[in-house]
Design a protein around this motif. Structure first.
Motif, mmCIF file in Angstrom:
data_model
loop_
_atom_site.group_PDB
_atom_site.id
_atom_site.type_symbol
_atom_site.label_atom_id
_atom_site.label_comp_id
_atom_site.label_asym_id
_atom_site.label_seq_id
_atom_site.Cartn_x
_atom_site.Cartn_y
_atom_site.Cartn_z
ATOM 1 N N LEU A 55 -1.110 -12.221 -7.291
ATOM 2 C CA LEU A 55 -2.224 -11.947 -8.193
ATOM 3 C C LEU A 55 -3.016 -10.746 -7.705
ATOM 4 C CD1 LEU A 55 -3.611 -13.022 -10.741
ATOM 5 C CD2 LEU A 55 -5.052 -14.439 -9.270
ATOM 6 N N TRP A 56 -3.235 -10.691 -6.400
ATOM 7 C CA TRP A 56 -3.917 -9.526 -5.821
ATOM 8 C C TRP A 56 -3.087 -8.269 -6.014
ATOM 9 C CZ3 TRP A 56 -2.639 -6.175 -1.797
ATOM 10 C CH2 TRP A 56 -3.664 -5.324 -1.363
ATOM 11 N N ALA A 57 -1.763 -8.377 -5.782
ATOM 12 C CA ALA A 57 -0.876 -7.216 -5.929
ATOM 13 C C ALA A 57 -0.840 -6.731 -7.374
ATOM 14 C CB ALA A 57 0.531 -7.568 -5.468
ATOM 15 N N LEU A 58 -0.867 -7.651 -8.341
ATOM 16 C CA LEU A 58 -0.875 -7.255 -9.747
ATOM 17 C C LEU A 58 -2.144 -6.487 -10.084
ATOM 18 C CD1 LEU A 58 0.320 -7.360 -12.598
ATOM 19 C CD2 LEU A 58 -0.800 -9.581 -12.902
ATOM 20 N N GLY A 59 -3.273 -6.948 -9.574
ATOM 21 C CA GLY A 59 -4.525 -6.234 -9.811
ATOM 22 C C GLY A 59 -4.527 -4.849 -9.203
ATOM 23 N N GLU A 60 -3.839 -4.697 -8.087
ATOM 24 C CA GLU A 60 -3.787 -3.400 -7.415
ATOM 25 C C GLU A 60 -2.813 -2.429 -8.082
ATOM 26 O OE1 GLU A 60 -5.474 -2.257 -4.453
ATOM 27 O OE2 GLU A 60 -6.775 -3.889 -5.126
ATOM 28 N N THR A 61 -1.663 -2.959 -8.575
ATOM 29 C CA THR A 61 -0.592 -2.077 -9.055
ATOM 30 C C THR A 61 -0.465 -2.007 -10.566
ATOM 31 O OG1 THR A 61 1.075 -3.850 -9.020
ATOM 32 C CG2 THR A 61 0.731 -2.623 -6.976
ATOM 33 N N ARG A 62 -0.829 -3.091 -11.285
ATOM 34 C CA ARG A 62 -0.667 -3.213 -12.742
ATOM 35 C C ARG A 62 0.807 -3.161 -13.163
ATOM 36 N NH1 ARG A 62 -4.417 0.774 -15.957
ATOM 37 N NH2 ARG A 62 -3.236 2.332 -14.775
ATOM 38 N N ALA A 63 1.702 -3.571 -12.272
ATOM 39 C CA ALA A 63 3.143 -3.493 -12.539
ATOM 40 C C ALA A 63 3.628 -4.753 -13.245
ATOM 41 C CB ALA A 63 3.913 -3.299 -11.236
ATOM 42 N N LEU A 64 4.376 -4.577 -14.355
ATOM 43 C CA LEU A 64 4.923 -5.719 -15.075
ATOM 44 C C LEU A 64 5.957 -6.452 -14.236
ATOM 45 C CD1 LEU A 64 4.916 -7.302 -17.707
ATOM 46 C CD2 LEU A 64 6.653 -5.747 -18.591
ATOM 47 N N SER A 65 6.678 -5.734 -13.383
ATOM 48 C CA SER A 65 7.651 -6.385 -12.501
ATOM 49 C C SER A 65 6.950 -7.321 -11.523
ATOM 50 C CB SER A 65 8.475 -5.334 -11.745
ATOM 51 O OG SER A 65 7.634 -4.445 -11.029
ATOM 52 N N VAL A 66 5.756 -6.936 -11.071
ATOM 53 C CA VAL A 66 4.963 -7.820 -10.209
ATOM 54 C C VAL A 66 4.468 -9.016 -11.034
ATOM 55 C CG1 VAL A 66 2.874 -8.027 -8.807
ATOM 56 C CG2 VAL A 66 4.282 -5.966 -8.655
ATOM 57 N N ALA A 67 4.109 -8.764 -12.286
ATOM 58 C CA ALA A 67 3.683 -9.859 -13.156
ATOM 59 C C ALA A 67 4.809 -10.855 -13.370
ATOM 60 C CB ALA A 67 3.216 -9.304 -14.499
ATOM 61 N N ALA A 68 6.060 -10.359 -13.465
ATOM 62 C CA ALA A 68 7.203 -11.259 -13.624
ATOM 63 C C ALA A 68 7.350 -12.160 -12.408
ATOM 64 C CB ALA A 68 8.485 -10.445 -13.829
ATOM 65 N N SER A 69 7.209 -11.562 -11.240
ATOM 66 C CA SER A 69 7.304 -12.349 -10.016
ATOM 67 C C SER A 69 6.128 -13.315 -9.897
ATOM 68 C CB SER A 69 7.347 -11.407 -8.803
ATOM 69 O OG SER A 69 7.555 -12.119 -7.608
ATOM 70 N N LEU A 70 4.937 -12.884 -10.316
ATOM 71 C CA LEU A 70 3.757 -13.749 -10.294
ATOM 72 C C LEU A 70 3.939 -14.933 -11.232
ATOM 73 C CD1 LEU A 70 0.786 -14.510 -9.734
ATOM 74 C CD2 LEU A 70 0.124 -12.831 -11.486
ATOM 75 N N THR A 71 4.469 -14.672 -12.428
ATOM 76 C CA THR A 71 4.683 -15.752 -13.393
ATOM 77 C C THR A 71 5.638 -16.798 -12.837
ATOM 78 O OG1 THR A 71 4.325 -14.229 -15.235
ATOM 79 C CG2 THR A 71 5.461 -16.300 -15.733
ATOM 80 N N ASP A 72 6.692 -16.331 -12.196
ATOM 81 C CA ASP A 72 7.653 -17.257 -11.602
ATOM 82 C C ASP A 72 6.988 -18.116 -10.538
ATOM 83 O OD1 ASP A 72 10.174 -18.396 -11.232
ATOM 84 O OD2 ASP A 72 10.652 -17.015 -9.610
ATOM 85 N N SER A 73 6.165 -17.511 -9.696
ATOM 86 C CA SER A 73 5.486 -18.272 -8.643
ATOM 87 C C SER A 73 4.467 -19.245 -9.224
ATOM 88 C CB SER A 73 4.793 -17.315 -7.662
ATOM 89 O OG SER A 73 5.744 -16.553 -6.944
ATOM 90 N N ALA A 74 3.783 -18.830 -10.306
ATOM 91 C CA ALA A 74 2.814 -19.726 -10.943
ATOM 92 C C ALA A 74 3.513 -20.964 -11.504
ATOM 93 C CB ALA A 74 2.070 -18.993 -12.048
ATOM 94 N N LEU A 75 4.688 -20.756 -12.098
ATOM 95 C CA LEU A 75 5.455 -21.895 -12.590
ATOM 96 C C LEU A 75 5.954 -22.757 -11.435
ATOM 97 C CD1 LEU A 75 7.435 -20.202 -15.476
ATOM 98 C CD2 LEU A 75 5.722 -21.990 -15.689
#
Length: 301
Positions: free
Chosen positions: A27-47
């Motif tokens: 979540l911190w990395a997504l805020g820093e980078t705004r990368a959709l690939s990071v969002a994909a990895s974040l979504t997987d971890s959230a699930l």
């Protein structure tokens, strides 16, 4: 509670803890980078967080002893939890792929930022995920628990999207290729979907009373075939439910021996099977050697 149940619960709790840590990092990395690939990895971890807690509940429920309403125990709860996990993963992969394709069709490419920080987080997440996967695979091999195996597949699935995110962030920083982020996100979504289908199939097969794996069946046959006092066997049937395997078996014994002697042979055989395959429930029926099935017996069609 048995050692295998303790191992399963500990592995499930470990999965939940690691998933929560990974969500915070990504979540911190997504805020820093705004990368959709990071969002994909974040979504997987959230699930993974949701499915890990669901897995803990399923394992605890499955560990309850048999009762009047559930004579064969509650182990199918593990398969239901694994089935739910697979559906969650399929939905998340679809959302990620849809967002990436929409961006590509619109010609949009997010300008990424702070790629170095994002890469550090992704590398750390890979190390944590691989450590957890190695431990969970050891537990799953010993206990046969499908929830733990599904959790390990989930976390192993985190590794590939994280590697893709690293490649996306690096390409964006080195070559100014922000569009590659969408491509990596689509690839990560496809891999997630493939893993979910495998989990779904295993859980579905168990809920549909699929037979145990061929190695288990062959191992039981080997024990029975060479067991003292057993002259033959037939109608070996198995089914799986969660981490439990249920075994029904007919053995052929000397019809001239006493009931006590026949019982002793059957009980000893049951102990031998349980020693080799601890997470089993064994029911043995005893037949005299050479007995012919009655024509009205539905079990011998």
């Amino acid at each position: 509670m048995s050692d295998t149940r303790n191992m399963n619960i500990t592995a499930a709790i470990g999965s939940a803890v690691v998933a929560v840590v990974l969500v915070g990092m990504k979540l911190w990395a997504l805020g820093e980078t705004r990368a959709l690939s990071v969002a994909a990895s974040l979504t997987d971890s959230a699930l993974d967080v949701m499915t890990a807690f669901a897995g803990i509940a399923a394992i605890l429920y499955a560990a309850r002893p048999a009762d009047e309403d559930h004579a064969f125990g509650h182990s199918s709860a593990e398969d239901l939890a694994a089935l739910a996990q697979s559906l969650f993963i399929l939905v998340s992969s679809g959302i990620i792929a849809w967002a990436a394709v929409t961006r590509m069709l619109a010609g949009e490419a997010m300008q990424l930022e702070n790629q170095g920080r994002g890469i550090v987080v992704m590398v750390a997440s890979i190390v944590l995920s691989l450590g957890l996967v190695i431990w969970q695979r050891r537990v799953a091999r010993r206990t046969g628990n499908r929830v733990i195996m599904a959790n390990s597949l989930n976390h192993l699935g985190d590794v590939v999207p994280a590697i893709g995110a690293i490649g996306s962030l690096w390409a964006s920083a080195a070559f100014d290729l922000p569009q590659i982020d969408n491509i990596v996100a689509i690839g990560a979504a496809l891999l997630l979907a493939m893993g979910a289908v495998n989990i779904f199939k295993g859980a579905w097969d168990a809920l549909m009373d699929r037979a145990a794996d061929p190695q288990t069946i062959a191992g039981i046959e080997e024990i029975v075939r060479g067991f003292p006092g057993v002259h033959g066997f037939h109608d070996l049937k198995t089914r799986t439910a969660g981490s439990m395997t249920f075994v029904n078996l007919h053995i052929e014994l000397d019809g001239q021996q006493t009931l006590d002697e026949a019982h002793a042979i059957g009980a000893a055989l049951r102990r031998a099977i349980l020693k080799e395959f601890p997470e089993t429930d064994v029911l043995i029926h005893k037949d005299p050697v050479g007995v012919e099935p009655h024509p009205d017996d539905p079990s011998r069609r």
